[in-house]
Design a protein around this motif. Structure first.
Motif, mmCIF file in Angstrom:
data_model
loop_
_atom_site.group_PDB
_atom_site.id
_atom_site.type_symbol
_atom_site.label_atom_id
_atom_site.label_comp_id
_atom_site.label_asym_id
_atom_site.label_seq_id
_atom_site.Cartn_x
_atom_site.Cartn_y
_atom_site.Cartn_z
ATOM 1 N N ASN A 80 -10.661 -10.295 -15.054
ATOM 2 C CA ASN A 80 -11.067 -10.104 -16.169
ATOM 3 C C ASN A 80 -12.611 -9.428 -16.387
ATOM 4 O O ASN A 80 -13.429 -9.707 -17.247
ATOM 5 C CB ASN A 80 -11.342 -11.459 -16.758
ATOM 6 N N SER A 81 -12.589 -8.397 -15.612
ATOM 7 C CA SER A 81 -13.840 -7.526 -15.549
ATOM 8 C C SER A 81 -13.893 -6.625 -16.525
ATOM 9 O O SER A 81 -12.879 -6.081 -16.897
ATOM 10 C CB SER A 81 -14.092 -6.950 -14.205
ATOM 11 N N PHE A 82 -15.006 -6.384 -17.331
ATOM 12 C CA PHE A 82 -15.007 -5.493 -18.325
ATOM 13 C C PHE A 82 -15.381 -4.050 -17.807
ATOM 14 O O PHE A 82 -15.413 -3.167 -18.021
ATOM 15 C CB PHE A 82 -16.381 -5.702 -19.509
ATOM 16 N N GLU A 83 -15.775 -3.996 -16.499
ATOM 17 C CA GLU A 83 -16.153 -2.812 -15.760
ATOM 18 C C GLU A 83 -14.847 -2.347 -15.092
ATOM 19 O O GLU A 83 -14.073 -2.925 -14.561
ATOM 20 C CB GLU A 83 -17.250 -2.982 -14.797
ATOM 21 N N PRO A 84 -14.729 -0.898 -14.882
ATOM 22 C CA PRO A 84 -13.799 -0.393 -14.051
ATOM 23 C C PRO A 84 -13.953 -0.873 -12.601
ATOM 24 O O PRO A 84 -15.004 -1.025 -12.023
ATOM 25 C CB PRO A 84 -13.982 1.179 -14.056
ATOM 26 N N GLN A 85 -12.869 -0.745 -12.038
ATOM 27 C CA GLN A 85 -12.565 -1.334 -10.607
ATOM 28 C C GLN A 85 -11.935 -0.513 -9.534
ATOM 29 O O GLN A 85 -11.063 -0.160 -9.999
ATOM 30 C CB GLN A 85 -12.067 -2.861 -10.495
ATOM 31 N N LEU A 86 -12.437 -0.605 -8.256
ATOM 32 C CA LEU A 86 -11.693 0.103 -7.362
ATOM 33 C C LEU A 86 -11.816 -0.624 -6.134
ATOM 34 O O LEU A 86 -12.694 -1.047 -5.540
ATOM 35 C CB LEU A 86 -12.783 1.540 -7.061
ATOM 36 N N THR A 87 -10.842 -1.067 -5.791
ATOM 37 C CA THR A 87 -10.326 -2.025 -4.535
ATOM 38 C C THR A 87 -9.709 -1.240 -3.574
ATOM 39 O O THR A 87 -8.709 -0.788 -3.433
ATOM 40 C CB THR A 87 -9.264 -3.438 -5.048
ATOM 41 N N VAL A 88 -10.491 -1.482 -2.302
ATOM 42 C CA VAL A 88 -10.274 -0.433 -1.255
ATOM 43 C C VAL A 88 -9.894 -1.273 0.072
ATOM 44 O O VAL A 88 -10.842 -2.118 0.289
ATOM 45 C CB VAL A 88 -11.406 0.586 -1.084
ATOM 46 N N ALA A 89 -8.995 -0.626 0.841
ATOM 47 C CA ALA A 89 -8.955 -1.248 2.116
ATOM 48 C C ALA A 89 -8.038 -0.345 3.022
ATOM 49 O O ALA A 89 -7.507 0.697 2.717
ATOM 50 C CB ALA A 89 -7.986 -2.486 2.026
ATOM 51 N N ASP A 90 -8.102 -0.467 4.562
ATOM 52 C CA ASP A 90 -7.496 0.245 5.368
ATOM 53 C C ASP A 90 -6.183 -0.340 5.762
ATOM 54 O O ASP A 90 -6.333 -1.476 6.459
ATOM 55 C CB ASP A 90 -8.387 0.651 6.403
ATOM 56 N N VAL A 91 -5.092 0.307 5.602
ATOM 57 C CA VAL A 91 -3.889 -0.492 6.050
ATOM 58 C C VAL A 91 -3.634 0.048 7.376
ATOM 59 O O VAL A 91 -3.787 1.515 7.667
ATOM 60 C CB VAL A 91 -2.634 -0.090 5.076
ATOM 61 N N ASP A 92 -3.230 -0.809 8.356
ATOM 62 C CA ASP A 92 -2.884 -0.523 9.634
ATOM 63 C C ASP A 92 -1.364 0.036 9.772
ATOM 64 O O ASP A 92 -0.708 -1.424 9.993
ATOM 65 C CB ASP A 92 -3.582 -1.608 10.643
ATOM 66 N N ILE A 93 -0.989 1.007 9.947
ATOM 67 C CA ILE A 93 0.594 1.217 9.980
ATOM 68 C C ILE A 93 1.024 0.750 11.315
ATOM 69 O O ILE A 93 2.035 0.256 11.448
ATOM 70 C CB ILE A 93 1.080 2.710 9.683
ATOM 71 N N GLN A 94 0.128 0.892 12.370
ATOM 72 C CA GLN A 94 0.716 0.491 13.779
ATOM 73 C C GLN A 94 0.823 -0.708 13.698
ATOM 74 O O GLN A 94 1.828 -1.389 14.486
ATOM 75 C CB GLN A 94 -0.313 1.293 14.745
ATOM 76 N N LEU A 95 0.026 -1.796 13.065
ATOM 77 C CA LEU A 95 0.058 -3.163 13.184
ATOM 78 C C LEU A 95 1.461 -3.600 12.411
ATOM 79 O O LEU A 95 2.079 -4.462 12.982
ATOM 80 C CB LEU A 95 -0.964 -3.793 12.530
ATOM 81 N N ILE A 96 1.574 -2.790 11.365
ATOM 82 C CA ILE A 96 2.964 -3.267 10.699
ATOM 83 C C ILE A 96 4.142 -2.689 11.615
ATOM 84 O O ILE A 96 5.010 -3.562 11.750
ATOM 85 C CB ILE A 96 2.996 -2.379 9.447
ATOM 86 N N GLU A 97 3.992 -1.689 12.161
ATOM 87 C CA GLU A 97 5.240 -1.351 13.133
ATOM 88 C C GLU A 97 5.399 -2.278 14.144
ATOM 89 O O GLU A 97 6.426 -2.679 14.614
ATOM 90 C CB GLU A 97 5.028 -0.037 13.472
ATOM 91 N N THR A 98 4.196 -2.888 14.879
ATOM 92 C CA THR A 98 4.301 -3.912 15.843
ATOM 93 C C THR A 98 4.878 -5.073 15.713
ATOM 94 O O THR A 98 5.667 -5.851 16.038
ATOM 95 C CB THR A 98 2.888 -4.214 16.226
ATOM 96 N N GLU A 99 4.549 -5.717 14.301
ATOM 97 C CA GLU A 99 5.373 -6.801 13.683
ATOM 98 C C GLU A 99 6.710 -6.708 13.562
ATOM 99 O O GLU A 99 7.694 -7.631 13.717
ATOM 100 C CB GLU A 99 4.544 -7.061 12.252
ATOM 101 N N ARG A 100 7.230 -5.539 13.155
ATOM 102 C CA ARG A 100 8.592 -4.982 13.018
ATOM 103 C C ARG A 100 9.473 -4.864 14.361
ATOM 104 O O ARG A 100 10.639 -4.815 14.337
ATOM 105 C CB ARG A 100 8.845 -3.743 12.255
ATOM 106 N N ALA A 101 8.878 -4.592 15.460
ATOM 107 C CA ALA A 101 9.245 -4.292 16.633
ATOM 108 C C ALA A 101 10.384 -5.137 16.897
ATOM 109 O O ALA A 101 11.329 -4.578 17.555
ATOM 110 C CB ALA A 101 8.357 -3.888 17.676
#
Length: 581
Positions: free
Chosen positions: A206-227
């Motif tokens: 419920n912010s009245f200001e514009p928002q930018l939520t940023v993060a670095d997604v680790d594709i290699q970590l996702i692939e490790t979980e799926r392996a």
């Protein structure tokens, strides 16, 4: 996405003016500009952000639809030459009727208009994203326009975290917010990025200001979980995927991920669960073999302390008398007064049977028998003591019809910091998948919970504060041999275990991550040095792990040759050493 497998993603929530596409276009372009400044590669906006999601019957007005199309084209023109892929929401006229679509824009080109509920695959330099879960997608984008109620975000957060864990992927959620009509409801403007059940970043409500939520997604970590998950094996038979490239991003400046996401779980809940698994394993083993006694070597150090606490818990759960636990302290050449005193005090306080067997004379006799001068403090001098202690424990166990409870931990197994057929061996190794840093944390937690009486807790805290040492060298009385001075800090080695062994990352990526995790505590040169030590020892000491005893898998990482880690004992470490840059 750089060579370490990261892609920087963001959820943008603009302030909207309902049906005012020109104003909304300006707000959207302003947030795109901010995202580019932060090196974002994939940027997603809420549903229908070009017009506002609360236009109602205005969506059926030709003027609104035409201006929405014009605004989308203006946004595409603005993105020309920018190193970011943008997803904006707009109504698209199909046969004269408005369709809620996500517009995918890259380098000034509109790649596709994806209707709500449709599944399409896109690939940015190896990172696959879609707007609905798909076995091939690493990232699921969820642009939304969901009305808010008093518990909606709590439910949503819980469900998305669970879904990202089950699906082994990242979810980027972005909801409509400030400026939407509040005639009948309110829109929260909530945004969140989660990966494999971990919250990477969240915006404000419920912010009245514009928002930018940023993060670095680790594709290699996702692939490790799926392996190891067979449900992802059919992902190669995929539908059409739109692929494109973004310029590589420099993540060496700052990695946008929460602290501790590349390490073992040290939360109270996790520590309690670890202690429960550990004691359950030992109690079950003793029950299965109809054993009523346990023998354990008590050194006054961390590992034997945690193993003893586990044994006490197991006996209590089985309703066995603690006197059936035979704790043996075996002072030798380098035993200090501090550890000897702590060992004796702990055994007495826990009410177990205790024995003291000085191994000095036996070791001197053995060294003399093999032609050793008994003075030179070499490998034979050290290992004679470790093997004498193991012989005593095994023989006492035979005499008492007992089981020998092992004390060695995961860090020692990874580094081979144990004596082959000495402290390396036991009947059941309760600490086998617990790293040294977690051993310390679990012992501290024990002092706060089921061993929190003042006297016991005091002894435990004294043991926690004692430097880690095998105490195989020295003149006695004082601790002269400190393990971490020789092989390096355990907090670094345990970090290496989690990432190189558990996540399968390269040494180079592990070094990069360690630089962020331990910034201000260790220099890159120091980390690189100890990573080299770890890599060399991990390969050269595999032969000790190839014949390690049974023990419960407590953490997600096990080096058991049966169910955890299978590697040739003579594998070369050259590729890994060369990769440490």
């Amino acid at each position: 996405m750089n060579k370490f497998g990261f892609i920087r993603v963001a959820a943008a929530v603009p302030t909207v003016a309902v049906a005012d596409t020109r104003t909304n276009c300006q707000h959207i372009c302003s947030l795109i500009e901010s995202a580019v400044d932060r090196q974002v590669s994939l940027l997603v906006f809420p549903d229908l952000c070009v017009t506002g999601s609360t236009c109602g019957d205005l969506f059926y007005q030709r003027l609104v639809l035409e201006e929405a199309e014009r605004a989308v084209n203006d946004i595409a023109d603005f993105c020309k030459g920018l190193p970011v892929t943008v997803v904006v929401g707009a109504p698209v006229s199909v046969g004269g009727r408005p369709v809620n679509c996500s517009i995918v824009i890259n380098d000034g080109q509109i790649l596709d208009s994806v209707p709500k509920g449709s599944s399409r695959l896109f690939e940015i330099d190896g990172a696959v994203f879609s707007f609905d879960y798909h076995p091939s997608s690493h990232i699921v984008l969820l642009p939304s326009s969901d009305a808010q109620d008093m518990s909606s975000e709590k439910r949503l957060r819980r469900n998305l975290l669970a879904a990202s864990s089950i699906d082994a992927c990242a979810y980027v959620y972005c909801n409509a917010g400030s400026g939407e009509s509040t005639t009948d409801c309110v829109f929260s403007g909530y945004s969140a990025i989660m990966e494999n059940g971990v919250m990477l970043a969240e915006g404000s409500l419920n912010s009245f200001e514009p928002q930018l939520t940023v993060a670095d997604v680790d594709i290699q970590l996702i692939e490790t979980e799926r392996a190891a998950d067979e449900s992802f094996e059919d992902a190669s038979e995929e539908s059409e995927c739109i692929s494109f490239l973004n310029p590589e991003t420099d993540f060496r400046k700052k990695l946008i991920r929460p602290e501790g996401c590349y390490n073992f779980d040290f939360s109270d809940e996790a520590l309690d669960q670890a202690a429960l698994i550990q004691s359950t394993g030992l109690a079950t083993r003793m029950s299965k073999i109809n054993c009523k006694k346990a023998v354990i070597g008590i050194s006054g150090g961390l590992d034997s302390t945690l193993a003893l606490l586990c044994t006490v818990r197991a006996f209590d759960r089985l309703g066995l008398d603690r006197k059936g636990i035979i704790g043996i302290t075996m002072p030798g050449f380098g035993t200090s007064d501090r550890t000897h005193g702590n060992a004796s005090a702990l055994m007495k306080k826990l009410g177990i049977s205790s024995r003291e067997i000085d191994i000095t004379a036996a070791c001197r006799l053995h060294l003399n028998d093999i032609g050793h001068d008994g003075i030179t403090q070499d490998t034979a001098y050290e290992n004679t003591q470790a093997r004498e202690r193991t012989q005593i424990l095994m023989d006492v166990a035979n005499a008492e019809n007992a089981i020998v409870v092992g004390t060695g931990d995961l860090s020692e197994l990874a580094l081979g910091w144990c004596t082959y057929n000495g402290d390396h061996m036991s009947n059941y190794s309760v600490n086998a998948s617990i790293p040294k840093t977690l051993v310390r944390a679990m012992t501290s937690r024990a002092a706060e919970t089921d061993f929190s009486d003042k006297a016991t807790a005091k002894i435990l805290h004294e043991i926690i504060a004692t430097p880690v040492s095998p105490e195989l060298k020295g003149s006695g009385r004082e601790i002269e041999q400190k393990t971490e001075d020789v092989i390096g800090p355990y907090e670094l080695h345990d970090f290496f275990i989690w990432n190189m062994v558990g996540n399968g990352f390269t040494p180079e990526k592990t070094l990069f991550l360690a630089g962020h995790e331990f910034k201000g505590r260790f220099t890159r040169t120091e980390i690189k040095k100890w990573l080299g030590i770890f890599t060399g020892r991990f390969f050269s000491q595999q032969f000790k792990r190839s014949c390690s005893p049974d023990g419960p898998k407590v953490t997600p990482i096990s080096l058991s040759p049966r169910t955890g880690w299978n590697m040739p004992s003579d594998a070369s470490a050259n590729l890994y050493k060369d990769n440490i840059k």
